[in-house]
Design a protein around this motif. Structure first.
Motif, short mmCIF file in Angstrom:
data_model
loop_
_atom_site.label_atom_id
_atom_site.label_comp_id
_atom_site.label_asym_id
_atom_site.label_seq_id
_atom_site.Cartn_x
_atom_site.Cartn_y
_atom_site.Cartn_z
N PRO A 1 0.82 -1.23 0.00
CA PRO A 1 0.00 0.00 0.00
C PRO A 1 0.84 1.27 0.00
O PRO A 1 0.48 2.26 -0.65
CB PRO A 1 -0.83 -0.13 1.28
CG PRO A 1 -0.88 -1.60 1.55
CD PRO A 1 0.45 -2.13 1.11
N GLU A 2 1.97 1.24 0.72
CA GLU A 2 2.85 2.41 0.75
C GLU A 2 3.44 2.67 -0.63
O GLU A 2 3.51 3.83 -1.08
CB GLU A 2 3.97 2.18 1.76
CG GLU A 2 5.02 3.29 1.81
CD GLU A 2 6.23 2.90 2.62
OE1 GLU A 2 7.27 3.58 2.47
OE2 GLU A 2 6.16 1.92 3.40
N TRP A 3 3.89 1.61 -1.32
CA TRP A 3 4.44 1.78 -2.66
C TRP A 3 3.41 2.39 -3.59
O TRP A 3 3.72 3.31 -4.36
CB TRP A 3 4.89 0.44 -3.24
CG TRP A 3 5.93 -0.28 -2.46
CD1 TRP A 3 6.58 0.14 -1.33
CD2 TRP A 3 6.44 -1.59 -2.74
NE1 TRP A 3 7.45 -0.82 -0.89
CE2 TRP A 3 7.39 -1.89 -1.72
CE3 TRP A 3 6.18 -2.54 -3.72
CZ2 TRP A 3 8.07 -3.09 -1.70
CZ3 TRP A 3 6.86 -3.74 -3.70
CH2 TRP A 3 7.81 -4.01 -2.70
N LYS A 4 2.20 1.89 -3.53
CA LYS A 4 1.15 2.40 -4.41
C LYS A 4 0.86 3.88 -4.12
O LYS A 4 0.72 4.68 -5.05
CB LYS A 4 -0.13 1.58 -4.24
CG LYS A 4 -1.24 2.00 -5.20
CD LYS A 4 -2.44 1.08 -5.07
CE LYS A 4 -3.52 1.46 -6.08
NZ LYS A 4 -4.71 0.59 -5.97
N ALA A 5 0.81 4.23 -2.86
CA ALA A 5 0.50 5.61 -2.47
C ALA A 5 1.58 6.58 -2.91
O ALA A 5 1.29 7.71 -3.34
CB ALA A 5 0.27 5.69 -0.98
N ARG A 6 2.84 6.17 -2.80
CA ARG A 6 3.93 7.11 -3.12
C ARG A 6 4.18 7.20 -4.62
O ARG A 6 4.77 8.16 -5.10
CB ARG A 6 5.20 6.71 -2.39
CG ARG A 6 5.92 5.49 -2.95
CD ARG A 6 7.03 4.97 -2.07
NE ARG A 6 7.75 3.89 -2.75
CZ ARG A 6 8.60 3.08 -2.16
NH1 ARG A 6 8.84 3.19 -0.86
NH2 ARG A 6 9.22 2.13 -2.84
N GLY A 7 3.78 6.16 -5.38
CA GLY A 7 3.89 6.20 -6.82
C GLY A 7 5.25 5.87 -7.38
O GLY A 7 5.56 6.18 -8.52
N TRP A 8 6.06 5.18 -6.59
CA TRP A 8 7.36 4.70 -7.09
C TRP A 8 7.84 3.52 -6.25
O TRP A 8 7.29 3.24 -5.23
CB TRP A 8 8.44 5.80 -7.08
CG TRP A 8 8.69 6.45 -5.75
CD1 TRP A 8 8.02 7.51 -5.23
CD2 TRP A 8 9.66 6.07 -4.78
NE1 TRP A 8 8.51 7.84 -3.98
CE2 TRP A 8 9.53 6.95 -3.68
CE3 TRP A 8 10.62 5.07 -4.69
CZ2 TRP A 8 10.32 6.86 -2.53
CZ3 TRP A 8 11.42 4.99 -3.57
CH2 TRP A 8 11.26 5.88 -2.50
#
Length: 214
Positions: free
Chosen positions: A207-214
């Motif tokens: 979820p963190e990867w998706k939210a930050r976009g990289w």
């Protein structure tokens, strides 16, 4: 000593013995590239993943036992600088995805796509197409619990998509649907640079990867 996947340029290979397959990992070149030599324990046949640099070191790793294939995970130059020399010396077939194969310094003698398989002696590797880092990036899966991801998945995130939201979303979706959703937490990840990881170690961060976009 047990396998850790921690290697250094100029240092010895880290070797892992699996049922049916031996994996030898070394670091080569100026960009911290990993190269992996896979050998069937039954036949001795070999497959090299990413002839990235330092052909002499790669040929020393291969030794006097033949390899049948060299797989290039994607088109970026740091993953094929030694490809022409190693292919010439070994006579091994050159394997890549058709979308990235034209960028290689030698013609691919075999192209593979999502769902195809590659054989190393009696061992079988499943090809997974992961779009985004490059159009034709591929990963290789062994026995559903070992995955060689090139530059598409690392400890801490997916591969570089140059801050392009469309490319990031494509890569993130492919990595989730084709890797995390299909393979168990104990799956070991062998990336194109740096240290290894497991899907279980990375899964909570999706979820963190998706939210930050990289």
């Amino acid at each position: 000593m047990s396998y850790t996947g921690d290697v250094a340029k100029g240092g010895p290979a880290d070797v892992r013995e699996l049922p049916g397959l031996t994996i030898s990992k070394i670091e080569v070149g100026d960009f911290g590239n990993n190269a992996y030599l896979l050998r069937c324990t039954e036949t001795g046949d070999g497959l090299l993943i990413d002839a990235a640099a330092e052909p002499d070191r790669l040929l020393e790793l291969i030794g006097d036992r033949p390899i049948s294939s060299i797989v290039t995970t994607h088109r970026h130059q740091d993953h094929w600088l030694a490809l022409a020399d190693v292919a010439r010396a070994t006579g091994a077939e050159v394997v890549a995805h058709p979308l990235d194969a034209p960028e290689l310094p030698v013609e691919a003698t075999r192209t593979v796509g999502h769902g195809d398989t590659l054989n190393v002696g009696e061992a079988t590797l499943d090809v997974v197409h992961l779009r985004g880092h490059t159009p034709g990036s591929i990963a290789l899966v062994y026995q559903g619990s070992h995955v060689f991801t090139g530059d598409s998945l690392f400890p801490g995130g997916v591969g570089n998509t140059q801050k392009d939201p469309e490319r990031f979303n494509q890569l993130f979706t492919d990595v989730v649907e084709r890797i995390f959703d299909r393979l168990p937490d104990e799956t070991w990840v062998y990336p194109g640079h740096g240290k290894d990881t497991t899907l279980g170690a990375e899964r909570p961060s999706l979820p963190e990867w998706k939210a930050r976009g990289w």
